[in-house]
Write an enzyme that holds these catalytic residues in place. Structure first.
Site, mmCIF file in Angstrom:
data_model
loop_
_atom_site.group_PDB
_atom_site.id
_atom_site.type_symbol
_atom_site.label_atom_id
_atom_site.label_comp_id
_atom_site.label_asym_id
_atom_site.label_seq_id
_atom_site.Cartn_x
_atom_site.Cartn_y
_atom_site.Cartn_z
ATOM 1 N N ASN A 12 0.865 -1.191 0.000
ATOM 2 C CA ASN A 12 0.000 0.000 0.000
ATOM 3 C C ASN A 12 0.899 1.239 0.000
ATOM 4 O OD1 ASN A 12 -1.861 2.004 0.472
ATOM 5 N ND2 ASN A 12 -2.376 1.342 2.553
ATOM 6 N N HIS A 26 -9.597 1.179 5.216
ATOM 7 C CA HIS A 26 -8.314 1.464 5.874
ATOM 8 C C HIS A 26 -8.529 2.477 6.996
ATOM 9 C CE1 HIS A 26 -4.243 2.726 6.640
ATOM 10 N NE2 HIS A 26 -3.846 1.621 6.024
ATOM 11 N N SER A 59 3.295 -1.753 10.582
ATOM 12 C CA SER A 59 4.740 -1.781 10.822
ATOM 13 C C SER A 59 5.396 -3.108 10.444
ATOM 14 C CB SER A 59 5.059 -1.425 12.283
ATOM 15 O OG SER A 59 4.654 -0.103 12.557
ATOM 16 N N LYS A 79 0.021 4.258 -0.283
ATOM 17 C CA LYS A 79 -0.635 5.450 0.291
ATOM 18 C C LYS A 79 -0.456 6.653 -0.640
ATOM 19 C CE LYS A 79 -0.246 3.321 4.763
ATOM 20 N NZ LYS A 79 -0.203 3.446 6.196
ATOM 21 N N GLU A 89 -6.861 4.885 8.041
ATOM 22 C CA GLU A 89 -6.603 6.297 7.739
ATOM 23 C C GLU A 89 -7.842 6.934 7.116
ATOM 24 O OE1 GLU A 89 -2.981 5.605 5.591
ATOM 25 O OE2 GLU A 89 -1.996 5.136 7.490
ATOM 26 N N GLU A 112 -5.427 -4.720 11.064
ATOM 27 C CA GLU A 112 -4.447 -3.650 11.216
ATOM 28 C C GLU A 112 -4.763 -2.817 12.454
ATOM 29 O OE1 GLU A 112 -2.396 -2.562 7.347
ATOM 30 O OE2 GLU A 112 -4.227 -1.397 7.393
ATOM 31 N N GLY A 130 2.449 2.516 10.910
ATOM 32 C CA GLY A 130 3.436 3.572 10.734
ATOM 33 C C GLY A 130 4.195 3.956 11.991
HETATM 34 P P1 PGA Z 1 2.727 0.562 7.723
HETATM 35 O O1 PGA Z 1 1.258 0.750 7.124
HETATM 36 O O2 PGA Z 1 3.265 -0.704 7.158
HETATM 37 O O3 PGA Z 1 3.486 1.771 7.267
HETATM 38 O O4 PGA Z 1 2.570 0.503 9.217
HETATM 39 C C1 PGA Z 1 0.409 -0.334 6.991
HETATM 40 C C2 PGA Z 1 -0.917 0.121 6.480
HETATM 41 O O5 PGA Z 1 -1.374 1.199 6.839
HETATM 42 O O6 PGA Z 1 -1.545 -0.566 5.673
#
Ligand code: PGA
Length: 249
Positions: A7, A93, A211, A9, A95, A165, A171
């Site tokens: 992903n 997601h 992460s 983003k 976010e 997640e 992140g």
């Molecule tokens: P990350 O993001 O690997 O940077 O923690 C994962 C995600 O949001 O899908």
């Protein structure tokens, strides 16, 4: 076969950078065995990436509209994504749930719309806070899943993968423990079994995200109930991502 979703983003910022990233990340993809690899670039770079992507890497979108077509400013329909070669869409997601206020109802509409449009869905679920007890986390996951799966037909359920997640792990460099990821995967399986029948509880693909990197990926995918990973930050670094894939073999 393990499923790995990259992903990207809201990265990178230009088509040229996106193409360079795709080339350096996936140039050796043909040699990747036993891993199904899906890259989800920003919508605007999808066609650019498609032009340089080689099989067996598949294309996915980071989101999809809740409607088929019409007056929905800024939205991208399943048909558009299919036309540009996408086979997957990430939905729900965190976010988008938190920063864009996406509700369970909206996520459910997106899931139904994506399935009707013949896309596969990566449904993201997860609790906000790390401190929650097992019981609280399970309840959050159950609610998010139940809402997202409303009116989904059993005949379409095989096109849904669920990414657990935990929001606090995204992140931050601090992933969930393999044990907790597995517990969450069991909750997903329980809900699928209840909704679609026992066989689906075993069959549904459950991913872990938050992460994930080359160092910790093995601990997740080595769990028998976890079928892959959703990778954010680490998918933007071609060398690190290659090491991550290497650690899966
Ligand atoms: P990350 O993001 O690997 O940077 O923690 C994962 C995600 O949001 O899908």
């Amino acid at each position: 076969m393990k499923l790995v979703i990259a992903n990207w983003k809201m990265n990178p910022q230009t088509a040229r950078e996106a193409i360079t990233l795709a080339r350096s990340t996936f140039s050796r993809a043909r040699k990747i065995k036993k891993i199904k690899l899906v890259v989800c670039p920003p919508h605007i770079w999808i066609s650019h990436i498609r032009a340089v992507l080689k099989k067996p890497v598949e294309l996915g979108a980071q989101d999809v509209a809740f409607a088929k077509a019409g007056a929905f400013t800024g939205e991208i329909s399943p048909a558009m994504l299919k036309h540009e070669g996408c086979t997957f869409a990430i939905i729900g997601h965190s976010e988008r749930r938190t920063m864009l206020n996406e509700s369970d109802t909206l996520i459910n509409r997106k899931v139904l719309n994506a399935l009707e449009g013949k896309l596969s869905v990566v449904l993201a679920v997860g609790e906000q806070k790390r401190e929650g007890s097992r019981h609280v986390v399970d309840a959050v996951l159950e609610t998010q899943l139940k809402e997202a799966l409303k009116q989904v037909k059993a005949k379409d359920a095989h096109r849904i993968a669920v990414a657990y997640e935990p929001v606090w792990a995204i992140g931050t460099g601090v992933g969930a423990s393999a044990h907790d990821a597995l517990q969450a995967a069991l909750v997903v399986r329980k809900v699928f079994a209840k909704h679609f029948g026992v066989a689906f509880g075993n069959k549904v693909r459950v991913l872990y995200g938050g992460s994930v990197d080359a160092k910790n990926v093995a601990q997740y995918v080595n769990q028998p109930g976890i079928d892959g990973v959703l990778v954010g930050g680490a998918s933007l670094n071609p060398r690190g991502f290659a090491q991550l894939l290497g650690a899966l073999r």
